[in-house]
Design a protein around this motif. Structure first.
Motif, PDB file in Angstrom:
ATOM      1  N   TYR A 281      29.181  40.456  33.998  1.00 36.88           N
ATOM      2  CA  TYR A 281      28.353  40.283  35.184  1.00 36.88           C
ATOM      3  C   TYR A 281      29.144  39.614  36.306  1.00 36.88           C
ATOM      4  CZ  TYR A 281      24.651  41.315  31.858  1.00 36.88           C
ATOM      5  OH  TYR A 281      23.872  41.913  30.901  1.00 36.88           O
ATOM      6  N   GLN A 282      28.736  39.881  37.525  1.00 38.11           N
ATOM      7  CA  GLN A 282      29.500  39.435  38.687  1.00 38.11           C
ATOM      8  C   GLN A 282      29.791  37.934  38.700  1.00 38.11           C
ATOM      9  OE1 GLN A 282      28.794  41.359  42.594  1.00 38.11           O
ATOM     10  NE2 GLN A 282      28.212  39.317  43.271  1.00 38.11           N
ATOM     11  N   PRO A 283      28.812  37.050  38.464  1.00 39.37           N
ATOM     12  CA  PRO A 283      29.135  35.616  38.526  1.00 39.37           C
ATOM     13  C   PRO A 283      30.136  35.147  37.483  1.00 39.37           C
ATOM     14  CG  PRO A 283      26.767  35.972  38.741  1.00 39.37           C
ATOM     15  CD  PRO A 283      27.365  37.280  38.310  1.00 39.37           C
ATOM     16  N   THR A 284      30.276  35.900  36.380  1.00 36.37           N
ATOM     17  CA  THR A 284      31.177  35.449  35.318  1.00 36.37           C
ATOM     18  C   THR A 284      32.584  36.031  35.439  1.00 36.37           C
ATOM     19  OG1 THR A 284      30.505  37.228  33.811  1.00 36.37           O
ATOM     20  CG2 THR A 284      29.235  35.173  33.736  1.00 36.37           C
ATOM     21  N   ILE A 285      32.887  36.677  36.552  1.00 46.42           N
ATOM     22  CA  ILE A 285      34.268  37.104  36.792  1.00 46.42           C
ATOM     23  C   ILE A 285      35.160  35.865  36.823  1.00 46.42           C
ATOM     24  CG2 ILE A 285      35.825  38.214  38.442  1.00 46.42           C
ATOM     25  CD1 ILE A 285      33.370  39.824  39.386  1.00 46.42           C
ATOM     26  N   MET A 286      36.299  35.960  36.165  1.00 43.92           N
ATOM     27  CA  MET A 286      37.143  34.779  36.022  1.00 43.92           C
ATOM     28  C   MET A 286      38.115  34.639  37.194  1.00 43.92           C
ATOM     29  SD  MET A 286      37.838  34.704  31.896  1.00 43.92           S
ATOM     30  CE  MET A 286      37.990  36.480  31.682  1.00 43.92           C
ATOM     31  N   ARG A 287      37.926  33.570  37.962  1.00 44.56           N
ATOM     32  CA  ARG A 287      38.870  33.241  39.035  1.00 44.56           C
ATOM     33  C   ARG A 287      40.072  32.547  38.401  1.00 44.56           C
ATOM     34  NH1 ARG A 287      40.674  29.216  42.178  1.00 44.56           N
ATOM     35  NH2 ARG A 287      41.173  29.704  44.367  1.00 44.56           N
ATOM     36  N   LEU A 288      41.264  33.053  38.661  1.00 46.59           N
ATOM     37  CA  LEU A 288      42.460  32.591  37.973  1.00 46.59           C
ATOM     38  C   LEU A 288      43.001  31.300  38.572  1.00 46.59           C
ATOM     39  CD1 LEU A 288      44.145  36.075  37.555  1.00 46.59           C
ATOM     40  CD2 LEU A 288      42.730  34.834  35.904  1.00 46.59           C
ATOM     41  N   SER A 289      43.562  30.471  37.724  1.00 50.21           N
ATOM     42  CA  SER A 289      44.058  29.166  38.159  1.00 50.21           C
ATOM     43  C   SER A 289      45.342  29.302  38.966  1.00 50.21           C
ATOM     44  CB  SER A 289      44.305  28.265  36.953  1.00 50.21           C
ATOM     45  OG  SER A 289      45.410  28.726  36.202  1.00 50.21           O
ATOM     46  N   ASP A 290      45.557  28.313  39.817  1.00 48.07           N
ATOM     47  CA  ASP A 290      46.795  28.285  40.603  1.00 48.07           C
ATOM     48  C   ASP A 290      48.017  28.204  39.691  1.00 48.07           C
ATOM     49  OD1 ASP A 290      45.235  28.314  42.883  1.00 48.07           O
ATOM     50  OD2 ASP A 290      45.319  26.145  43.186  1.00 48.07           O
ATOM     51  N   ASP A 291      47.903  27.422  38.607  1.00 51.90           N
ATOM     52  CA  ASP A 291      49.037  27.287  37.686  1.00 51.90           C
ATOM     53  C   ASP A 291      49.403  28.634  37.073  1.00 51.90           C
ATOM     54  OD1 ASP A 291      49.227  24.596  38.167  1.00 51.90           O
ATOM     55  OD2 ASP A 291      48.229  23.979  36.315  1.00 51.90           O
ATOM     56  N   LEU A 292      48.402  29.405  36.676  1.00 57.20           N
ATOM     57  CA  LEU A 292      48.671  30.716  36.089  1.00 57.20           C
ATOM     58  C   LEU A 292      49.297  31.652  37.111  1.00 57.20           C
ATOM     59  CD1 LEU A 292      48.489  32.943  33.965  1.00 57.20           C
ATOM     60  CD2 LEU A 292      46.118  33.313  34.674  1.00 57.20           C
TER      61      LEU A 292
END
Length: 461
Positions: A281-292
């Motif tokens: 679902y749209q809200p659970t899209i994973m925003r990736l960390s700056d470190d990654l």
């Protein structure tokens, strides 16, 4: 004490449906209690693919932006409550109430129930040869072992040789019944069962299957390699990684193509498994960390192919900036979290790094990296010491497996090693949360509803 309710109500329903499937009088080509019915049951692959979804959210792959529209969407609905709770390493991710069912726990124990049905009932089935029956039982044992390995690395402490005999495992359910003890055995007992299932399965499995959803010898070898890695037994992990690669060693070439095979036929996958429901679902899209993202760099094809800007998913999410994980949207398929060829290669690389063979460690890392960059952008990884080589391997694991469960597992197993120890911090709602190397929050609690139904099942601290 014998439990009146099994692990959850769904199990009883599933047990009933499984028994009905093979016991009721049928018409046409299906004959009650025929061995062939169990092939149909095992080919219902959805019942065997479910794995954890919390692990990626808790890992350092993900970074939410406080006050962003995505955070507001996640925080404004009980349906998505598990996401910010897992992200903040909350003690309780699934409080009893609306929408607070742990789909992953349910899914993995349902897999175990289906497997137990096959293992228990196939020997007395009719119309199949001894070889047919042995193959079906072997496939079920691989699925059961995989489910227990995923449960252990989510709801139990990381394996520690000195304490595994007393650390709590997860309920070990090996027979098809709704009446049995759910007292948690030791961690060592569960790992011993996982290894026994896989070793017993190996002689009766086909070398490879037409689809990655069906266990093969390559699957069992891959599961054993993964299991031993997370037991910190690097020699055995390397041994079984070798065996897996002798059976299947194909790598997808990210430098040459942006089109990928379907998960069920992807040559890299040794056994297809996916995160449980709720991740699409749209809200659970994973925003990736700056470190990654800094670790990946923009020339890595894993960045190019598997990350997208927010506008790709939701215009309103652009307020947070950054990049989002897009692998779940390729071919409209969930990402694979099962054992795979790159994993076997990096298990070998880690073994060599830990045994002071820098040359071979880098050899296996660079075999993989060559397929992850366009030729003009490729640079071989280098190291001068075994410690440097080990960091190269762990960093490459992070690049290869981000948002695919294994980063959280690696954070758990490496947190006791000084070179990889770190205290993680996150801010949400103006409050700072921390995860230090000795925290109990590296282990998710068993869903409280299950403990309420089965009070003999001891909760994690």
């Amino acid at each position: 004490m014998k439990s009146k309710y099994f692990l959850f109500v769904m199990l009883a329903a599933a047990a009933s449906s499984c028994r009905k499937y093979v016991d009721i009088k049928t018409q046409g080509s299906l004959v009650p209690k025929e061995t062939s019915n169990y092939r149909y049951l095992l080919n219902y692959t959805y019942a065997y693919e479910q794995g954890p979804k919390l692990d990626d959210i808790a890992s350092d792959d993900v970074q939410l932006v406080d006050g962003s529209n995505q955070v507001k969407a996640l925080s404004g609905s009980d349906y998505y409550g598990w996401f910010p709770k897992a992200y903040l390493w909350n003690p309780v991710v699934y409080p009893i109430g609306n929408y607070q069912t742990d789909d992953a726990w349910n899914g993995m124990y349902n897999t175990i129930l289906y497997c137990n049905t096959v293992i228990e009932e196939v020997p007395a089935s009719t119309g199949g040869t001894a070889a047919d029956k042995a193959e079906l039982i072997a496939e079920a044992k691989v699925h059961r072992a995989d489910a227990y390995l995923m449960l252990m690395n989510t709801y139990a402490k990381p394996y520690n040789t000195s304490t595994a005999g007393t650390d709590l495992g997860v309920p070990l359910v090996l027979v098809e019944t709704t009446q049995q003890s759910l007292v948690r055995p030791s961690s060592q007992s569960v790992y011993t069962q996982i290894i026994a299932d896989l070793n017993q399965a190996l002689p009766n499995l086909l070398p490879q299957q037409s689809f990655n959803t069906i266990p093969s010898k390559a699957s069992a070898y891959g599961e054993l390699a993964r299991c031993y890695l997370y037991m910190n037994d690097y020699a055995n992990a390397n041994k079984y990684a070798d065996s897996a690669l002798l059976t299947r060693s194909t790598l997808n070439d990210y430098s040459a193509s942006s089109a990928f095979p379907l998960r069920k036929s992807d040559p890299e996958i040794l056994l297809s498994k996916v995160a449980s429901s709720g991740v699409g679902y749209q809200p659970t899209i994973m925003r990736l960390s700056d470190d990654l993202l800094n670790l990946l760099g923009t020339k890595d094809q894993r960045y190019v192919l598997f990350t997208k800007d927010a506008a790709t998913f939701a215009a309103s999410y652009t307020d947070a900036g950054g990049r989002f994980f897009s692998r779940d949207r390729i071919n409209s398929e969930a990402r694979n979290i099962g054992p795979n060829v790159p994993e076997m290669m990096l298990i070998k690389a880690e073994y060599y790094a830990r045994t002071n063979d820098v040359g071979n460690a880098l050899l296996w890392v660079n075999k993989l990296r060559q397929k992850r960059f366009k030729p003009a952008d490729y640079t071989a990884a280098t190291a001068s010491t075994s410690a440097d080589a080990l960091k190269v391997v762990i960093d490459e694991r992070h690049r290869e497996f981000f948002c695919r469960m294994l980063r959280w597992w690696d954070m758990r197993r490496l947190k006791s090693e000084p070179a990889f120890q770190k205290t993680y911090t996150r801010v949400l709602g103006g409050v700072t949360y921390t995860l230090d190397p000795n925290s109990n929050r590296y282990v998710f609690q068993i869903p409280p509803y299950q403990v309420q139904l089965n009070p003999e099942m001891q909760q994690n601290p």
